[in-house]
Design an enzyme around this catalytic site. Structure first.
Site, PDB file in Angstrom:
ATOM      1  N   GLU A   3       0.922  -1.060  -0.057  1.00 49.76           N
ATOM      2  CA  GLU A   3      -0.556   0.122   0.220  1.00 49.76           C
ATOM      3  C   GLU A   3       1.123   1.622   0.077  1.00 49.76           C
ATOM      4  O   GLU A   3       1.939   0.966  -0.030  1.00 49.76           O
ATOM      5  CB  GLU A   3      -1.231   0.188   1.128  1.00 49.76           C
ATOM      6  CG  GLU A   3      -1.756  -1.142   1.069  1.00 49.76           C
ATOM      7  CD  GLU A   3      -2.483  -1.609   2.303  1.00 49.76           C
ATOM      8  OE1 GLU A   3      -3.632  -0.571   2.358  1.00 49.76           O
ATOM      9  OE2 GLU A   3      -3.706  -2.221   2.370  1.00 49.76           O
ATOM     10  N   LYS A  52       0.268   4.443  -5.353  1.00 52.44           N
ATOM     11  CA  LYS A  52       1.332   2.758  -5.245  1.00 52.44           C
ATOM     12  C   LYS A  52       2.255   3.255  -6.228  1.00 52.44           C
ATOM     13  O   LYS A  52       2.640   2.345  -6.332  1.00 52.44           O
ATOM     14  CB  LYS A  52       0.099   2.068  -5.449  1.00 52.44           C
ATOM     15  CG  LYS A  52      -0.373   1.957  -4.223  1.00 52.44           C
ATOM     16  CD  LYS A  52      -1.728   0.592  -5.034  1.00 52.44           C
ATOM     17  CE  LYS A  52      -2.561   0.333  -3.800  1.00 52.44           C
ATOM     18  NZ  LYS A  52      -3.580  -1.074  -3.559  1.00 52.44           N
ATOM     19  N   ARG A 121      -4.982  11.093 -13.349  1.00 55.33           N
ATOM     20  CA  ARG A 121      -5.822   9.017 -13.877  1.00 55.33           C
ATOM     21  C   ARG A 121      -5.584   9.257 -11.697  1.00 55.33           C
ATOM     22  O   ARG A 121      -6.938   8.246 -12.380  1.00 55.33           O
ATOM     23  CB  ARG A 121      -5.116   8.986 -14.544  1.00 55.33           C
ATOM     24  CG  ARG A 121      -5.118   9.122 -15.784  1.00 55.33           C
ATOM     25  CD  ARG A 121      -5.173   7.584 -16.842  1.00 55.33           C
ATOM     26  NE  ARG A 121      -4.057   6.635 -16.740  1.00 55.33           N
ATOM     27  CZ  ARG A 121      -2.634   6.875 -16.926  1.00 55.33           C
ATOM     28  NH1 ARG A 121      -2.667   7.620 -18.243  1.00 55.33           N
ATOM     29  NH2 ARG A 121      -1.908   5.635 -17.586  1.00 55.33           N
ATOM     30  N   ASN A 162      -6.466  -2.836   0.475  1.00 58.36           N
ATOM     31  CA  ASN A 162      -7.545  -3.451   1.140  1.00 58.36           C
ATOM     32  C   ASN A 162      -7.108  -3.370   2.716  1.00 58.36           C
ATOM     33  O   ASN A 162      -7.989  -3.820   4.006  1.00 58.36           O
ATOM     34  CB  ASN A 162      -6.997  -5.240   0.744  1.00 58.36           C
ATOM     35  CG  ASN A 162      -8.471  -5.885   0.755  1.00 58.36           C
ATOM     36  OD1 ASN A 162      -9.316  -5.209   0.905  1.00 58.36           O
ATOM     37  ND2 ASN A 162      -8.797  -7.650   0.494  1.00 58.36           N
ATOM     38  N   ARG A 258     -11.346  -8.285  -4.581  1.00 59.48           N
ATOM     39  CA  ARG A 258     -10.936  -8.633  -3.749  1.00 59.48           C
ATOM     40  C   ARG A 258     -10.953  -8.847  -2.357  1.00 59.48           C
ATOM     41  O   ARG A 258     -12.654  -8.609  -1.442  1.00 59.48           O
ATOM     42  CB  ARG A 258     -10.141  -6.903  -2.787  1.00 59.48           C
ATOM     43  CG  ARG A 258      -9.783  -6.532  -4.697  1.00 59.48           C
ATOM     44  CD  ARG A 258      -8.058  -7.301  -4.188  1.00 59.48           C
ATOM     45  NE  ARG A 258      -7.090  -7.042  -3.415  1.00 59.48           N
ATOM     46  CZ  ARG A 258      -6.077  -6.123  -3.279  1.00 59.48           C
ATOM     47  NH1 ARG A 258      -5.843  -5.203  -4.099  1.00 59.48           N
ATOM     48  NH2 ARG A 258      -5.523  -6.075  -1.863  1.00 59.48           N
TER      49      ARG A 258
END
Length: 269
Positions: A3, A52, A121, A162, A258
């Site tokens: 992460e 990331k 983006r 997550n 996920r």
């Protein structure tokens, strides 16, 4: 998948080891050879992370862009330089250390305009000082998708994965299936501020800790968590275990491919 705090931590490490000094760059594996040759021996001007993504700036015309994906990792060893082990996509050799990159989903040479196009983006990164939470909230407020799904959308929020997704929703007793358009501004401000705090802590200590002092193992008289991800958490990867707060069994389901974890009592909305 690593992460955002992991990438920011790597950027800090690479600044310390390489910035403002010439770096030897190669590709023992061979997949990055041509691009490595274009920056080999040049001075690394800066290293930075956004979400990331990691960027090594060798000049306005040469930026190495890395996304670790699911299995990518950097390893660092002090000199002397030893033969590479495994599939090393990129090797960086400085004055004191050797850093090897393996398994990354992206390792490419890009230009400054291409970097700007990529960042356009992405949503705001809670670990960037200039991050604007209003941009993320505007996208959340327009969406019918659940807040759990939206927090994982990098175009909404960059760097949250997550673990942080599951933990931030638990800490604020939010039903993960709450539609984005029903998230009020006060709740979003609380989520954002807590994300900033938790992710900055992750950068400092190198792991994700989300449990408040009163719920830590020593305070509750319970065993410490044993998990390869490390850190004390409330619900992530704790399916079928009792909630630290209410004792209800933690639930798990699949959302957008996920695993999603939550407490059906603490987070019933």
């Amino acid at each position: 998948m690593p992460e955002g705090h992991t990438l920011h931590r790597l950027a800090r490490e690479h600044k310390k080891l390489f910035v403002r000094r010439p770096v030897r760059v190669s590709s023992p594996q061979g997949r990055f050879t041509a691009s490595a040759a274009l920056v080999d021996g040049r001075v690394l001007q800066r290293a930075e992370a956004y979400g990331k993504h990691l960027f090594h700036h060798y000049g306005p015309d040469a930026i190495v862009h890395v996304h670790l994906g699911l299995i990518g990792e950097f390893s660092s060893l002090p000199l002397p330089e030893l033969p590479p082990v495994g599939q090393v996509r990129m090797r960086m050799v400085g004055e004191t250390h050797v850093v090897d990159l393996r398994g990354a989903i992206i390792c490419e040479l890009i230009t400054a305009p291409q970097r700007r196009e990529l960042l356009a983006r992405l949503g705001p990164d809670p670990l960037r000082k200039n991050a604007d939470p209003d941009l993320a909230y505007a996208r959340i407020k327009k969406s019918k998708l659940s807040i759990a799904a939206l927090l994982m959308e990098q175009k909404v929020l960059a760097g949250v994965g997550n673990v942080y997704r599951a933990e931030i929703l638990f800490r604020h007793q939010v039903d993960p299936m709450l539609p984005g358009r029903q998230v009020d501004r006060a709740l979003w401000d609380e989520l954002w501020a807590d994300l900033v705090t938790l992710m900055r802590r992750g950068v400092r200590v190198g792991r994700i800790d989300t449990v408040r002092p009163e719920h830590l193992p020593r305070a509750m008289g319970r065993a410490a968590r044993k998990d390869r991800h490390g850190g004390e958490v409330y619900v992530y990867r704790r399916a079928e275990e009792p909630c630290h707060v209410c004792g209800t069994v933690v639930s798990k389901t699949i959302l957008a491919g996920r695993n999603l974890y939550w407490c059906p009592t603490c987070q019933k909305g």
